[in-house]
Design an enzyme around this catalytic site. Structure first.
Site, short mmCIF file in Angstrom:
data_model
loop_
_atom_site.label_atom_id
_atom_site.label_comp_id
_atom_site.label_asym_id
_atom_site.label_seq_id
_atom_site.Cartn_x
_atom_site.Cartn_y
_atom_site.Cartn_z
N LYS A 1 0.86 -1.18 0.00
CA LYS A 1 0.00 0.00 0.00
C LYS A 1 0.90 1.23 0.00
CE LYS A 1 -4.48 1.03 0.32
NZ LYS A 1 -5.67 0.29 -0.09
P1 NAD Z 1 -13.04 7.83 -2.62
O1 NAD Z 1 -11.98 8.85 -2.46
O2 NAD Z 1 -13.61 7.60 -3.97
O3 NAD Z 1 -14.27 8.16 -1.61
C1 NAD Z 1 -14.06 8.31 -0.24
C2 NAD Z 1 -15.37 8.72 0.38
O4 NAD Z 1 -15.20 8.77 1.81
C3 NAD Z 1 -15.85 10.11 -0.04
O5 NAD Z 1 -17.24 10.10 -0.21
C4 NAD Z 1 -15.45 10.98 1.15
O6 NAD Z 1 -16.27 12.13 1.28
C5 NAD Z 1 -15.69 10.02 2.29
N1 NAD Z 1 -14.98 10.43 3.50
C6 NAD Z 1 -13.70 10.84 3.61
N2 NAD Z 1 -13.44 11.18 4.89
C7 NAD Z 1 -14.57 10.96 5.59
C8 NAD Z 1 -14.92 11.11 6.95
N3 NAD Z 1 -14.05 11.57 7.83
N4 NAD Z 1 -16.19 10.78 7.33
C9 NAD Z 1 -17.09 10.34 6.43
N5 NAD Z 1 -16.80 10.17 5.11
C10 NAD Z 1 -15.55 10.48 4.72
O7 NAD Z 1 -12.44 6.48 -2.01
P2 NAD Z 1 -12.87 4.98 -2.32
O8 NAD Z 1 -11.98 4.47 -3.39
O9 NAD Z 1 -14.34 4.89 -2.46
O10 NAD Z 1 -12.40 4.25 -0.97
C11 NAD Z 1 -13.23 4.18 0.18
C12 NAD Z 1 -12.76 3.05 1.06
O11 NAD Z 1 -12.80 1.82 0.32
C13 NAD Z 1 -11.31 3.16 1.58
O12 NAD Z 1 -11.22 2.59 2.86
C14 NAD Z 1 -10.54 2.32 0.59
O13 NAD Z 1 -9.31 1.85 1.13
C15 NAD Z 1 -11.53 1.20 0.35
N6 NAD Z 1 -11.31 0.45 -0.88
C16 NAD Z 1 -11.32 1.07 -2.09
C17 NAD Z 1 -11.13 0.32 -3.25
C18 NAD Z 1 -11.20 0.91 -4.63
O14 NAD Z 1 -11.16 0.16 -5.59
N7 NAD Z 1 -11.33 2.22 -4.79
C19 NAD Z 1 -10.90 -1.06 -3.14
C20 NAD Z 1 -10.92 -1.66 -1.89
C21 NAD Z 1 -11.12 -0.89 -0.77
#
Ligand code: NAD
Length: 432
Positions: free
Chosen positions: A122
């Site tokens: 990561k």
């Molecule tokens: P993203 O940047 O597209 O979205 C993040 C979201 O979280 C946004 O809506 C943001 O407003 C919200 N957020 C941020 N800080 C916050 C807070 N303090 N309180 C409430 N909401 C908050 O990110 P993503 O890619 O959707 O990732 C979200 C989660 O999923 C992360 O934990 C990431 O590690 C995990 N994840 C993502 C992927 C992927 O393919 N993108 C894969 C596996 C896991």
């Protein structure tokens, strides 16, 4: 928690504040919980408590106003026993070593639990990208890629998008790496735009995998998806796709929380209207077709399913007791602390753990990497079918292990993941 810090011997790991459990402490606690189930392999378990390689880099850039800014960047390769490192790149003001180490550890477990031929890694930069212009983000991305250039590569370590990074970030990373290598190397990252070696279906894959895992989990507890009331934290790549798919299946998304606040409508939120609003305004706050909600009220809402899809450490001993749902599907990595896990178990809430529920993203990343190597690309129907098949297979395997051992699905997923990693470690042996 007593033995959590037993391997903190004054080496680099003591860099992490021992007063705070933090994400790496959470990860270590999860490893301690699975160790009794590992049999003879537990001899090797310390391997999982120490990242293989940590690179911390300075990322200096010239801002648009001529000033020089420095950001701290990280790439952690947690374990490479089963293949090249794989895991996303996060841009967030709270990124720190503890967080990146934990996220890399969870990637090792996830990739092994899904039986993908990858280790875990990561990366991230401690920055609030919302305060930078597009060209500043591009310069920062390119400099960061150059700084970690020596340890990434299609058969070394393959980054992907995570919080606040996207297809465009991956395009800049792929280009910078390729320029440094003197040849186009599409397989160095996944989650790229389709026109430069990306895979169809990748951008929706995490939410789609979560949806499949949710359907399977609902069947196990006799919960009807049609009409189910759902609350979602995070309305980005993962949360928004999950919202769209559950909405399409007849569930009611009654509340959504993001960094700007939370909104609630007991009749169900119009997800496409909310999506258009967030695209325009940057957050859910102020969306007129729902009521604004205080953060504490969100977790205690009367609902059937909770989907945390933002950041780690969100469901804690302080709010787990208020949760009314029967099912938690973890879109985010590490959203539930070990204490909260215990509380939810006592309340008979089924938790589909992150290492399974959000594994759709890395699964289609794996498909993308395979397609890049072969320069032969599959269609979306094929991608979605293969994804669904692997998600269902992993779900059933983890469910069965949880029943056999009378454990949570998290411990079951860790039993499968850790066993596969440590078997590889044992077979390969120690060098010299
Ligand atoms: P993203 O940047 O597209 O979205 C993040 C979201 O979280 C946004 O809506 C943001 O407003 C919200 N957020 C941020 N800080 C916050 C807070 N303090 N309180 C409430 N909401 C908050 O990110 P993503 O890619 O959707 O990732 C979200 C989660 O999923 C992360 O934990 C990431 O590690 C995990 N994840 C993502 C992927 C992927 O393919 N993108 C894969 C596996 C896991």
């Amino acid at each position: 928690m007593t033995q959590l810090h037993k391997n903190r011997d004054g080496g680099l790991l003591s860099y992490i504040n021992p007063e705070e459990i933090g994400p790496w402490g959470m990860y270590l606690e999860q490893i301690d919980r699975v160790t009794p189930y590992l049999g003879g392999l537990s001899r090797w378990v310390e391997t999982l408590k120490r990242p293989k390689r940590i690179l911390i880099v300075d990322v200096p850039i010239e801002l648009d106003n001529g000033e020089i800014a420095h950001f701290e960047g990280y790439r952690v390769q947690h374990n490479l026993s089963r293949g090249p490192g794989k895991g996303g790149i996060r841009y967030h003001q709270d990124v720190n070593l503890s967080e990146v180490m934990a996220l890399s550890g969870w990637m090792s477990i996830k990739n092994a639990a899904m039986n993908l031929p990858f280790g875990g890694a990561k990366g991230g930069i401690r920055v609030n990208p919302k305060q930078l212009s597009r060209s500043e983000i591009e310069r920062m991305t390119r400099r960061f890629t150059s700084e970690i250039n020596t340890i990434i590569g299609p058969s070394l370590d393959i980054p992907a998008p995570d919080v606040n990074t996207n297809e465009q970030t991956m395009a800049w990373m792929m280009d910078t790496y390729s320029v440094n290598q003197g040849q186009t190397s599409t397989g160095v990252v996944t989650g790229k735009p389709v026109s430069i070696g990306g895979s169809v279906g990748r951008s929706e894959a995490t939410g789609r995998g979560l949806f499949t895992a949710g359907i399977e989990a609902a069947k196990k507890i006799d919960l009807q998806i049609t009409g189910a009331k759902i609350i979602i934290q995070g309305f980005g790549n993962v949360g928004r796709t999950a919202a769209k798919l559950f909405d399409g299946a007849g569930s009611k998304i009654i509340a959504v929380m993001d960094h700007s606040g939370a909104v609630y409508n007991s009749n169900g939120i119009d997800i496409s209207a909310l999506g258009a609003y967030v695209d325009r305004e940057g957050g859910v706050k102020g969306f007129s077709e729902a009521d604004f909600l205080l953060g504490d009220e969100f977790w205690g809402l009367n609902c059937d399913i909770v989907i945390p899809a933002a950041l780690e450490g969100q469901i804690t001993k302080h709010n787990a007791n208020t949760i009314k749902a029967k099912l938690v599907i973890e879109g985010a990595n590490g959203p539930t602390t070990p204490e909260a896990d215990d509380i939810l178990l006592a309340k008979n809430v089924l938790v589909v753990p992150d290492v399974l529920a959000n594994a759709g993203g890395v699964t289609v990343s794996y498909f993308e990497w395979v397609q890049d190597f072969n320069s032969y690309f599959w269609d979306e129907e094929d991608i979605n079918l293969r994804l669904e098949r692997l998600m269902k297979k992993a779900f059933e395997a983890i469910w069965d292990v949880s029943i056999q051992n009378n454990t949570t699905m998290r411990t079951a997923a860790f039993i499968i993941g850790c066993s596969r990693i440590l078997q590889s470690r044992q077979l390969r042996g120690l060098y010299p």
